[in-house]
Design an enzyme around this catalytic site. Structure first.
Site, mmCIF file in Angstrom:
data_model
loop_
_atom_site.group_PDB
_atom_site.id
_atom_site.type_symbol
_atom_site.label_atom_id
_atom_site.label_comp_id
_atom_site.label_asym_id
_atom_site.label_seq_id
_atom_site.Cartn_x
_atom_site.Cartn_y
_atom_site.Cartn_z
ATOM 1 N N ASP A 104 36.827 25.543 65.849
ATOM 2 C CA ASP A 104 36.139 24.274 66.149
ATOM 3 C C ASP A 104 35.849 24.170 67.646
ATOM 4 O OD1 ASP A 104 36.543 23.633 63.477
ATOM 5 O OD2 ASP A 104 38.427 22.601 63.907
ATOM 6 N N ALA B 180 40.820 26.782 67.014
ATOM 7 C CA ALA B 180 40.041 27.585 67.970
ATOM 8 C C ALA B 180 38.584 27.724 67.529
ATOM 9 C CB ALA B 180 40.668 28.958 68.129
ATOM 10 N N TYR C 33 48.269 20.681 52.951
ATOM 11 C CA TYR C 33 47.544 19.410 52.920
ATOM 12 C C TYR C 33 48.059 18.469 51.839
ATOM 13 C CZ TYR C 33 43.827 22.415 54.920
ATOM 14 O OH TYR C 33 43.096 23.293 55.668
ATOM 15 N N ALA D 172 32.303 36.763 69.928
ATOM 16 C CA ALA D 172 31.331 36.182 68.994
ATOM 17 C C ALA D 172 29.977 36.868 69.192
ATOM 18 C CB ALA D 172 31.191 34.684 69.259
HETATM 19 O O1 KDG Z 1 39.730 23.806 61.967
HETATM 20 C C1 KDG Z 1 40.999 23.316 62.263
HETATM 21 C C2 KDG Z 1 41.326 22.550 61.048
HETATM 22 O O2 KDG Z 1 41.963 23.408 60.139
HETATM 23 C C3 KDG Z 1 42.108 21.337 61.153
HETATM 24 O O3 KDG Z 1 42.008 20.595 62.329
HETATM 25 C C4 KDG Z 1 42.094 20.501 59.900
HETATM 26 O O4 KDG Z 1 39.949 20.040 59.045
HETATM 27 C C5 KDG Z 1 40.983 20.619 58.903
HETATM 28 C C6 KDG Z 1 41.158 21.439 57.701
HETATM 29 O O5 KDG Z 1 40.580 21.063 56.688
HETATM 30 O O6 KDG Z 1 41.869 22.438 57.701
#
Ligand code: KDG
Length: 312
Positions: free
Chosen positions: A254, A252, A103, A228
Site C-alpha cells: 500500500d 508495504a 480477520y 518494481a
Molecule cells: O495491505 C495491508 C493490509 O493487509 C492491511 O492493512 C489490512 O486491508 C487489509 C487487509 O484486508 O488485509
C-alpha cells in the site's frame, strides 16, 4: 479539493507487541488497518489531499478509525456509520520472523458497503479513484459498490487505479481470478504483485498481455525486495528496491501504491513515480505497523542513511 478518493474496508487492528503466539500475549497494541485507507494516508502524508469512503460500525472502534484518519488529514466526510453491524477487527502476530494476520470481518460493517454508500460527488470531483481486490472479495454488495464507483469515475474521466490485492482468507483463487481480471480490464492503472499475476496467467508476460488489451494503460508489478516494474505504451521500466532491513512487510504494498499515486497526481515521470513508490514501501517494511511509518516528503532524503546515523 480531494485529489485521490479511495473506497474499501478499514478495520481495528490488534497487534502483538512481541514475537510469539497470540494466545500467550497479555496485551495488544490498538491501531487501524485497511489497504485503501493506508493508501489515502500515504498520499496525504506526501502532500496531496485524499479521501476515504467506507462503512464503520456505530461503535468505539468505528470512532477510532475515523479519528485516526481525521488526524492524518484524510477526508472521511463520506464515510458511513452502520448501526446494525460492528466494526471488523484484524489481529497481527509475529512468529519466527513471519507476520501473520487473521480477520474477524465477515458480516461486519465494512463488508456491508453497498452502491448507495458511494458518494458520487466525492468520486467524480477527484482526479484518481483507487480501489482494491479486497473489496471485491468482501461481499456481493461491497463488490457492487466498487463497480458503481468505477462507473462514476469513468463517467467523469477520473483515473481508475486498481490493486489486485488478493487475500486468500476472503475467497477461493478461482473466484478471485475471474473477478480480479474483470476489474483489472476496467482500470487505467493496475498494481499487481508477482504472485498475483501468476494467479491470472501462465507467466508474467501472458498475464500482462491479457490484462493490457488497449493502449494508454499502465501496469505496475510490485516485486518486493527486487523493486518494481512499470509497463506502458513506452515499454518496461524497472526500479530497484531501496535496501533496508525488513521488520514487518504488511502494508508495504500500500505504501508503494501511495508513493506511486502521489507521483501520478503531481505529474512526475514514470521513473520518479516508481522511485516514490519504492521509497515509501521501504519506510513501511523497516518498522512495525501497516501505515505509521509512511513518509512525508521531508523524510525521504534520510532513507538509506547508514546504520547508526544520528540526526542532531
Ligand atoms: O495491505 C495491508 C493490509 O493487509 C492491511 O492493512 C489490512 O486491508 C487489509 C487487509 O484486508 O488485509
Amino acid at each position: 479539493m480531494t485529489e485521490l478518493v479511495t473506497l474499501g474496508e478499514t478495520m481495528a487492528l490488534l497487534s502483538a507487541p512481541v514475537p510469539g503466539p497470540l494466545r500467550h500475549m497479555t496485551s495488544l497494541g490498538l491501531s487501524i488497518a485497511g489497504s485503501e485507507s493506508n493508501v489515502a494516508i500515504a498520499v496525504r502524508r506526501l502532500g496531496s489531499p485524499a479521501a476515504w469512503i467506507g462503512r464503520v460500525g456505530a461503535d468505539e472502534l468505528g470512532e477510532l478509525i475515523l479519528a485516526v484518519l481525521r488526524r492524518e488529514d484524510v477526508d472521511v466526510g463520506s464515510a458511513v456509520r452502520d448501526t446494525e453491524a460492528q466494526t471488523a477487527i484484524m489481529f497481527k502476530e509475529r512468529r519466527h520472523n513471519v507476520s501473520r494476520v487473521s480477520y474477524y470481518r465477515k458480516g461486519y460493517a465494512g463488508s456491508r458497503l453497498c452502491p448507495s454508500d458511494v458518494d458520487e460527488h466525492a468520486v467524480s470531483s477527484a482526479r484518481v479513484l483507487h480501489i482494491t481486490g479486497i473489496t471485491l472479495g468482501l461481499s456481493p454488495s461491497a463488490r457492487a459498490a466498487a463497480y458503481a464507483a468505477v462507473e462514476m469515475a469513468k463517467a467523469s474521466d477520473v483515473l481508475v487505479s486498481f490493486d489486485l490485492n488478493y487475500r486468500s482468507a476472503l475467497w477461493a483463487p478461482s473466484d478471485a481470478a475471474r473477478e480480479l481480471a474483470d476489474m483489472a480490464r476496467r482500470a487505467d492503472l493496475l498494481f499487481a504483485g508477482e504472485d498475483e499475476l501468476a494467479m491470472l496467467g501462465d507467466d508474467e508476460a501472458a498475464a500482462l498481455k491479457r490484462l493490457m488489451p488497449g493502449g494508454g494503460r499502465t501496469i505496475v508489478v510490485k516485486r518486493g525486495e527486487r523493486g518494481a516494474s512499470a509497463f506502458d505504451d513506452d515499454g518496461q521500466l524497472d526500479e530497484p528496491a531501496v535496501p533496508v532491513d525488513v521488520v514487518d512487510p504488511v502494508g508495504a504494498g500500500d505504501a508503494f501504491v501511495g508513493g506511486y499515486l502521489y507521483g501520478v497526481l503531481n505529474e512526475s515521470d514514470q521513473s520518479q513515480r516508481l522511485k516514490l513508490g519504492c521509497a515509501s514501501g521501504a519506510c513501511v517494511v523497516s518498522s512495525f505497523g501497516d501505515w505509521e511509518a509512511l513518509p512525508t516528503l521531508e523524510d525521504l532524503p534520510y532513507l538509506g542513511s547508514g546504520a547508526g546515523t544520528t540526526l542532531r
